[in-house]
Write a protein that holds these residues in place. Structure first.
Motif, PDB file in Angstrom:
ATOM      1  N   ASP A 197     -61.791  39.042 -14.583  1.00  8.49           N
ATOM      2  CA  ASP A 197     -62.797  40.101 -14.665  1.00  8.49           C
ATOM      3  C   ASP A 197     -63.128  40.724 -13.309  1.00  8.49           C
ATOM      4  O   ASP A 197     -63.956  41.647 -13.245  1.00  8.49           O
ATOM      5  CB  ASP A 197     -64.090  39.551 -15.276  1.00  8.49           C
ATOM      6  N   PHE A 198     -62.493  40.240 -12.248  1.00  7.73           N
ATOM      7  CA  PHE A 198     -62.890  40.701 -10.922  1.00  7.73           C
ATOM      8  C   PHE A 198     -61.691  41.216 -10.139  1.00  7.73           C
ATOM      9  O   PHE A 198     -60.567  41.244 -10.626  1.00  7.73           O
ATOM     10  CB  PHE A 198     -63.600  39.564 -10.176  1.00  7.73           C
ATOM     11  N   HIS A 199     -61.966  41.626  -8.916  1.00  4.63           N
ATOM     12  CA  HIS A 199     -60.946  42.264  -8.087  1.00  4.63           C
ATOM     13  C   HIS A 199     -59.730  41.351  -7.929  1.00  4.63           C
ATOM     14  O   HIS A 199     -59.875  40.136  -7.700  1.00  4.63           O
ATOM     15  CB  HIS A 199     -61.525  42.602  -6.716  1.00  4.63           C
ATOM     16  N   PRO A 200     -58.524  41.903  -8.036  1.00  2.00           N
ATOM     17  CA  PRO A 200     -57.314  41.074  -7.991  1.00  2.00           C
ATOM     18  C   PRO A 200     -57.060  40.405  -6.649  1.00  2.00           C
ATOM     19  O   PRO A 200     -56.250  39.468  -6.574  1.00  2.00           O
ATOM     20  CB  PRO A 200     -56.197  42.072  -8.328  1.00  2.00           C
ATOM     21  N   SER A 201     -57.734  40.857  -5.602  1.00  3.02           N
ATOM     22  CA  SER A 201     -57.511  40.244  -4.292  1.00  3.02           C
ATOM     23  C   SER A 201     -58.242  38.912  -4.126  1.00  3.02           C
ATOM     24  O   SER A 201     -57.980  38.173  -3.169  1.00  3.02           O
ATOM     25  CB  SER A 201     -57.958  41.208  -3.186  1.00  3.02           C
ATOM     26  N   TYR A 202     -59.142  38.578  -5.053  1.00  2.00           N
ATOM     27  CA  TYR A 202     -59.905  37.335  -4.969  1.00  2.00           C
ATOM     28  C   TYR A 202     -58.996  36.110  -5.083  1.00  2.00           C
ATOM     29  O   TYR A 202     -58.063  36.077  -5.900  1.00  2.00           O
ATOM     30  CB  TYR A 202     -60.944  37.251  -6.082  1.00  2.00           C
ATOM     31  N   ILE A 203     -59.300  35.086  -4.296  1.00  9.20           N
ATOM     32  CA  ILE A 203     -58.720  33.754  -4.453  1.00  9.20           C
ATOM     33  C   ILE A 203     -59.853  32.816  -4.844  1.00  9.20           C
ATOM     34  O   ILE A 203     -60.877  32.746  -4.146  1.00  9.20           O
ATOM     35  CB  ILE A 203     -58.032  33.265  -3.171  1.00  9.20           C
ATOM     36  N   PHE A 204     -59.675  32.102  -5.966  1.00  9.00           N
ATOM     37  CA  PHE A 204     -60.710  31.205  -6.474  1.00  9.00           C
ATOM     38  C   PHE A 204     -60.384  29.769  -6.069  1.00  9.00           C
ATOM     39  O   PHE A 204     -59.242  29.313  -6.249  1.00  9.00           O
ATOM     40  CB  PHE A 204     -60.821  31.328  -7.994  1.00  9.00           C
ATOM     41  N   LEU A 205     -61.393  29.062  -5.572  1.00  5.95           N
ATOM     42  CA  LEU A 205     -61.206  27.695  -5.094  1.00  5.95           C
ATOM     43  C   LEU A 205     -62.227  26.763  -5.719  1.00  5.95           C
ATOM     44  O   LEU A 205     -63.367  27.158  -6.008  1.00  5.95           O
ATOM     45  CB  LEU A 205     -61.357  27.644  -3.574  1.00  5.95           C
ATOM     46  N   THR A 206     -61.822  25.526  -5.919  1.00  2.00           N
ATOM     47  CA  THR A 206     -62.711  24.483  -6.399  1.00  2.00           C
ATOM     48  C   THR A 206     -62.282  23.170  -5.740  1.00  2.00           C
ATOM     49  O   THR A 206     -61.495  23.180  -4.787  1.00  2.00           O
ATOM     50  CB  THR A 206     -62.691  24.371  -7.930  1.00  2.00           C
ATOM     51  N   GLY A 207     -62.777  22.086  -6.237  1.00  2.18           N
ATOM     52  CA  GLY A 207     -62.432  20.793  -5.658  1.00  2.18           C
ATOM     53  C   GLY A 207     -63.256  19.700  -6.296  1.00  2.18           C
ATOM     54  O   GLY A 207     -63.953  19.924  -7.297  1.00  2.18           O
ATOM     55  N   SER A 208     -63.202  18.518  -5.722  1.00  2.00           N
ATOM     56  CA  SER A 208     -64.027  17.426  -6.219  1.00  2.00           C
ATOM     57  C   SER A 208     -65.483  17.707  -5.864  1.00  2.00           C
ATOM     58  O   SER A 208     -65.766  18.493  -4.945  1.00  2.00           O
ATOM     59  CB  SER A 208     -63.587  16.105  -5.588  1.00  2.00           C
ATOM     60  N   PRO A 209     -66.421  17.076  -6.575  1.00  2.00           N
ATOM     61  CA  PRO A 209     -67.837  17.277  -6.221  1.00  2.00           C
ATOM     62  C   PRO A 209     -68.125  16.968  -4.759  1.00  2.00           C
ATOM     63  O   PRO A 209     -68.927  17.659  -4.124  1.00  2.00           O
ATOM     64  CB  PRO A 209     -68.569  16.319  -7.155  1.00  2.00           C
ATOM     65  N   GLU A 210     -67.461  15.957  -4.225  1.00  2.00           N
ATOM     66  CA  GLU A 210     -67.684  15.587  -2.826  1.00  2.00           C
ATOM     67  C   GLU A 210     -67.170  16.672  -1.874  1.00  2.00           C
ATOM     68  O   GLU A 210     -67.828  16.999  -0.876  1.00  2.00           O
ATOM     69  CB  GLU A 210     -67.007  14.253  -2.514  1.00  2.00           C
TER      70      GLU A 210
END
Length: 281
Positions: A197-210
């Motif tokens: 739903d957002f701009h194609p240049s975005y990079i989405f990141l996640t990880g462990s809670p820590e």
């Protein structure tokens, strides 16, 4: 004999008369002649009625004049104390702001950010070193955010579109990043769908809670669960800031929610052209 007695009596009578006159002249005020009464003129009337002052009381001017220099000294002390209080408030306010933003006063650079490690949408580990040479627009949010996150990310998309159109040389050097502060629910699949739903240049990141917690702490990001319902669903309260890093990894600026798209663009151009003579380079 009769004439002698008469003389004696007249002498005594004269002495009595003279003594009486002397007594009256010394002890009784002379009676002034009073002429006809003067016509009353209201302009010449003097009264204290309506002044709020009792007869014989000093006026404000007379009271101030008779009071001496003590009041001026007291006034000076009050002025000095007031100026000191204002100065202390300003210094204390700046000190608190510096503490909240983590400013290092000796260098003038904010101690925000630092090394971090997360996971991209392909499951690969990425770090802050992975984006060296790029200017970063970094935003912390979560996929179930109902309004604020989409609004801020849409604003960043408008910034990128404007730069791509008017300043393509700059746009090619900028990388928008989205970091989830809700890793328990924002799986890779959820973020992939969310990112559509957002701009194609975005990079989405996640990880462990820590990992996410450590990165949020380095950026002074406030994160807290809110409005937890009986089914365990919840919202996340978090800081609303877009962090702008230069191509060496240092924090260059911060863009708050109140800033408009054109304000952000102006700041980006200003930061990226520092030290250059041509803004299109």
């Amino acid at each position: 004999m009769i004439r002698a007695a008469a003389f004696s009596n007249s002498s005594i009578g004269g002495a009595i008369i003279r003594n009486s006159r002397r007594f009256l002249s010394e002890n009784v005020a002379p009676i002034k002649k009073v002429g006809p009464p003067k016509k009353f003129n209201p302009k010449n009337a003097k009264t204290t009625a309506g002044t709020g002052r009792l007869p014989g009381a000093l006026s404000g001017e007379e009271f101030s004049r008779n009071r001496g220099p003590i009041s001026w000294a007291a006034f000076g002390l009050v002025a000095v104390a007031s100026a000191s209080a204002v100065g202390y408030y300003q210094v204390e306010r700046e000190r608190r702001i510096e503490k909240a933003m983590g400013k290092v006063v000796t260098t003038g650079k904010p101690a925000i950010g630092g090394p971090w490690t997360l996971v991209d949408m392909d499951g690969n580990l990425v770090t802050n070193k992975s984006f060296e040479g790029k200017w970063l627009l970094l935003y912390f949010g979560f996929a179930r955010c109902p309004d604020i996150c989409p609004s801020e990310m849409y604003k960043v998309g408008q910034v990128m579109d404007t730069l791509l159109k008017d300043y393509p040389e700059f746009a090619s050097k900028i990388q928008p990043l989205f970091v989830s502060v809700d890793p328990a629910r924002d799986s890779l699949q959820v973020l992939r769908e969310y990112g559509q739903d957002f701009h194609p240049s975005y990079i989405f990141l996640t990880g462990s809670p820590e990992q996410v917690q450590l990165m949020a702490k380095k950026y002074r990001v406030y994160v807290s669960k809110a409005d937890i319902d009986e089914d365990g669903d919840y919202l996340v309260d978090h800081s609303i800031v877009v962090y702008f890093h230069d191509d060496t990894g240092d924090l260059s600026d911060c863009f708050t929610q109140s800033m408009r798209t054109k304000d952000v663009i102006e700041k980006i151009l200003e930061r990226m052209t520092l030290g250059t003579t041509n803004p299109n380079i």
